[in-house]
Design a protein around this motif. Structure first.
Motif, PDB file in Angstrom:
ATOM      1  N   GLY A  10       0.869  -1.152  -0.018  1.00 21.38           N
ATOM      2  CA  GLY A  10       0.073  -0.118   0.129  1.00 21.38           C
ATOM      3  C   GLY A  10       0.744   1.117   0.090  1.00 21.38           C
ATOM      4  N   LEU A  11       0.179   2.243   0.487  1.00 23.58           N
ATOM      5  CA  LEU A  11       0.988   3.523   0.548  1.00 23.58           C
ATOM      6  C   LEU A  11       1.603   3.671   1.743  1.00 23.58           C
ATOM      7  CD1 LEU A  11       1.655   6.481  -0.808  1.00 23.58           C
ATOM      8  CD2 LEU A  11      -0.670   7.212   0.235  1.00 23.58           C
ATOM      9  N   VAL A  12       2.820   4.022   1.924  1.00 29.50           N
ATOM     10  CA  VAL A  12       3.516   4.494   3.267  1.00 29.50           C
ATOM     11  C   VAL A  12       4.396   5.615   2.900  1.00 29.50           C
ATOM     12  CG1 VAL A  12       5.270   2.984   2.600  1.00 29.50           C
ATOM     13  CG2 VAL A  12       4.931   3.523   5.168  1.00 29.50           C
ATOM     14  N   GLN A  13       4.283   6.603   4.224  1.00 27.66           N
ATOM     15  CA  GLN A  13       5.154   7.669   4.197  1.00 27.66           C
ATOM     16  C   GLN A  13       6.594   7.352   4.422  1.00 27.66           C
ATOM     17  OE1 GLN A  13       3.452  10.560   6.876  1.00 27.66           O
ATOM     18  NE2 GLN A  13       2.014  11.105   5.554  1.00 27.66           N
ATOM     19  N   PRO A  14       7.706   8.236   3.659  1.00 29.71           N
ATOM     20  CA  PRO A  14       9.009   7.929   3.942  1.00 29.71           C
ATOM     21  C   PRO A  14       9.143   7.906   5.584  1.00 29.71           C
ATOM     22  CG  PRO A  14       8.590   9.496   2.234  1.00 29.71           C
ATOM     23  CD  PRO A  14       7.335   9.138   2.742  1.00 29.71           C
ATOM     24  N   GLY A  15      10.049   7.158   5.953  1.00 33.05           N
ATOM     25  CA  GLY A  15      10.444   6.949   7.430  1.00 33.05           C
ATOM     26  C   GLY A  15       9.527   6.350   8.105  1.00 33.05           C
ATOM     27  N   GLY A  16       8.213   5.832   7.528  1.00 34.52           N
ATOM     28  CA  GLY A  16       7.236   4.801   8.480  1.00 34.52           C
ATOM     29  C   GLY A  16       7.714   3.585   8.462  1.00 34.52           C
ATOM     30  N   SER A  17       6.756   2.813   8.414  1.00 32.29           N
ATOM     31  CA  SER A  17       6.807   1.253   8.413  1.00 32.29           C
ATOM     32  C   SER A  17       5.862   0.306   7.737  1.00 32.29           C
ATOM     33  CB  SER A  17       7.177   0.645   9.878  1.00 32.29           C
ATOM     34  OG  SER A  17       5.924   0.948  10.701  1.00 32.29           O
ATOM     35  N   LEU A  18       6.103  -0.622   7.436  1.00 30.88           N
ATOM     36  CA  LEU A  18       5.159  -1.444   6.637  1.00 30.88           C
ATOM     37  C   LEU A  18       5.452  -2.985   6.812  1.00 30.88           C
ATOM     38  CD1 LEU A  18       2.645  -0.871   4.771  1.00 30.88           C
ATOM     39  CD2 LEU A  18       4.183  -1.326   2.632  1.00 30.88           C
ATOM     40  N   ARG A  19       4.492  -3.713   6.943  1.00 34.66           N
ATOM     41  CA  ARG A  19       4.901  -5.073   7.115  1.00 34.66           C
ATOM     42  C   ARG A  19       4.096  -6.131   6.022  1.00 34.66           C
ATOM     43  NH1 ARG A  19       3.699  -9.613  11.839  1.00 34.66           N
ATOM     44  NH2 ARG A  19       1.326  -9.335  10.968  1.00 34.66           N
ATOM     45  N   ARG A  67      17.462  -2.188   7.370  1.00 32.14           N
ATOM     46  CA  ARG A  67      15.997  -1.601   7.414  1.00 32.14           C
ATOM     47  C   ARG A  67      14.962  -2.332   7.495  1.00 32.14           C
ATOM     48  NH1 ARG A  67      14.633   1.734   3.197  1.00 32.14           N
ATOM     49  NH2 ARG A  67      15.801   0.396   1.814  1.00 32.14           N
ATOM     50  N   PHE A  68      15.301  -3.547   6.456  1.00 25.84           N
ATOM     51  CA  PHE A  68      14.263  -4.491   6.402  1.00 25.84           C
ATOM     52  C   PHE A  68      14.412  -5.841   7.172  1.00 25.84           C
ATOM     53  CE2 PHE A  68      12.609  -3.236   1.921  1.00 25.84           C
ATOM     54  CZ  PHE A  68      12.598  -2.070   2.247  1.00 25.84           C
ATOM     55  N   THR A  69      13.542  -6.506   7.866  1.00 26.99           N
ATOM     56  CA  THR A  69      13.716  -7.736   8.831  1.00 26.99           C
ATOM     57  C   THR A  69      12.857  -8.708   8.090  1.00 26.99           C
ATOM     58  OG1 THR A  69      14.362  -6.333  10.540  1.00 26.99           O
ATOM     59  CG2 THR A  69      13.670  -8.670  10.761  1.00 26.99           C
ATOM     60  N   ILE A  70      13.237  -9.808   7.897  1.00 29.27           N
ATOM     61  CA  ILE A  70      12.582 -11.202   7.358  1.00 29.27           C
ATOM     62  C   ILE A  70      12.394 -12.056   8.540  1.00 29.27           C
ATOM     63  CG2 ILE A  70      14.574 -12.422   6.768  1.00 29.27           C
ATOM     64  CD1 ILE A  70      12.774 -13.452   4.050  1.00 29.27           C
ATOM     65  N   SER A  71      11.026 -12.700   8.519  1.00 28.65           N
ATOM     66  CA  SER A  71      10.738 -13.508   9.626  1.00 28.65           C
ATOM     67  C   SER A  71       9.631 -14.605   9.124  1.00 28.65           C
ATOM     68  CB  SER A  71      10.418 -13.038  10.855  1.00 28.65           C
ATOM     69  OG  SER A  71       9.234 -12.246  10.663  1.00 28.65           O
ATOM     70  N   GLY A  72       9.591 -15.588   9.881  1.00 34.60           N
ATOM     71  CA  GLY A  72       8.609 -16.716   9.615  1.00 34.60           C
ATOM     72  C   GLY A  72       7.815 -17.135  10.803  1.00 34.60           C
ATOM     73  N   LEU A  81       7.806  -9.475   5.954  1.00 35.89           N
ATOM     74  CA  LEU A  81       8.954  -8.723   5.532  1.00 35.89           C
ATOM     75  C   LEU A  81       8.685  -7.237   6.152  1.00 35.89           C
ATOM     76  CD1 LEU A  81      11.777  -8.221   4.054  1.00 35.89           C
ATOM     77  CD2 LEU A  81      10.338  -7.076   2.015  1.00 35.89           C
ATOM     78  N   GLU A  82       9.583  -7.053   7.164  1.00 36.42           N
ATOM     79  CA  GLU A  82       8.908  -5.886   8.030  1.00 36.42           C
ATOM     80  C   GLU A  82       9.967  -4.637   7.289  1.00 36.42           C
ATOM     81  OE1 GLU A  82       6.944  -5.733  11.030  1.00 36.42           O
ATOM     82  OE2 GLU A  82       6.945  -3.550  10.887  1.00 36.42           O
ATOM     83  N   MET A  83       9.433  -3.622   6.922  1.00 36.86           N
ATOM     84  CA  MET A  83      10.076  -2.387   6.024  1.00 36.86           C
ATOM     85  C   MET A  83      10.182  -1.354   7.209  1.00 36.86           C
ATOM     86  SD  MET A  83       8.117  -2.690   2.363  1.00 36.86           S
ATOM     87  CE  MET A  83       8.834  -1.496   1.818  1.00 36.86           C
ATOM     88  N   ARG A  84      11.200  -0.865   7.468  1.00 42.99           N
ATOM     89  CA  ARG A  84      11.366   0.334   8.432  1.00 42.99           C
ATOM     90  C   ARG A  84      12.054   1.365   7.487  1.00 42.99           C
ATOM     91  NH1 ARG A  84      12.998  -3.960  11.449  1.00 42.99           N
ATOM     92  NH2 ARG A  84      15.339  -3.552  11.146  1.00 42.99           N
ATOM     93  N   ASN A  85      11.528   2.538   8.043  1.00 44.22           N
ATOM     94  CA  ASN A  85      12.310   3.623   7.386  1.00 44.22           C
ATOM     95  C   ASN A  85      12.339   3.700   5.794  1.00 44.22           C
ATOM     96  OD1 ASN A  85      13.591   6.173   7.244  1.00 44.22           O
ATOM     97  ND2 ASN A  85      15.494   5.319   7.326  1.00 44.22           N
ATOM     98  N   PRO A  86      11.094   3.437   5.135  1.00 46.64           N
ATOM     99  CA  PRO A  86      11.173   3.122   3.612  1.00 46.64           C
ATOM    100  C   PRO A  86      11.429   4.409   3.024  1.00 46.64           C
ATOM    101  CG  PRO A  86       8.860   3.121   4.359  1.00 46.64           C
ATOM    102  CD  PRO A  86       9.857   3.169   5.808  1.00 46.64           C
ATOM    103  N   GLN A  87      11.952   4.469   1.933  1.00 50.37           N
ATOM    104  CA  GLN A  87      12.315   5.566   0.980  1.00 50.37           C
ATOM    105  C   GLN A  87      11.621   5.446  -0.192  1.00 50.37           C
ATOM    106  OE1 GLN A  87      13.715   8.222   2.346  1.00 50.37           O
ATOM    107  NE2 GLN A  87      13.738   7.002   4.311  1.00 50.37           N
TER     108      GLN A  87
END
Length: 128
Positions: A10-19, A67-72, A81-87
């Motif tokens: 989806g849409l995420v702001q720069p510096g936000g987070s998304l999983r 910035r990104f973390t993978i987990s299962g 896939l956890e996305m932190r501080n996306p640009q």
């Protein structure tokens, strides 16, 4: 029929987070390596991260390391896939894929041609 379904884009702001989530149907995660990839129109598909269950291993590309973390979670057959501080340059369609872990020598790989099964992709837009 082995199936992968991505969600969470989806849409995420720069510096936000998304999983992002990758749900696996009709196969057992521990026997497969799961990779996350992304693609922008006109460019090659880029390998971002991968994970294996047994033995446990992960790998990250330089572009997302730190910035990104993978987990299962094998209980729900889902890889995240956890996305932190996306640009803005992280804007792409994100795909998960699976390959037989027995084909690996050592850790999982980020080469897309090695992966046999693919999801349909989930779009991510990083914008303010």
């Amino acid at each position: 029929q082995l199936q992968l379904v991505e969600s969470g884009g989806g849409l995420v702001q720069p510096g936000g987070s998304l999983r992002l989530s990758c749900a696996a149907f009709d196969f057992t995660l521990q026997y497969y390596a799961i990779g996350w990839f992304r693609q922008v129109p006109g460019r090659d598909r880029e390998g971002l991260s991968c994970i294996t269950g047994s033995p446990s291993s992960t790998r990250y590309s330089d572009s997302v390391k730190g910035r990104f973390t993978i987990s299962g979670d094998s209980a729900v057959s889902t890889v995240y896939l956890e996305m932190r501080n996306p640009q803005p340059e992280d804007t792409a369609v994100y795909y998960c894929a699976a390959m037989d872990a027995e084909l690996l020598i050592g850790r999982c790989v980020l080469t897309s041609r090695e992966y046999e099964y693919w999801g349909q992709g989930t779009p991510v837009t990083v914008s303010s």
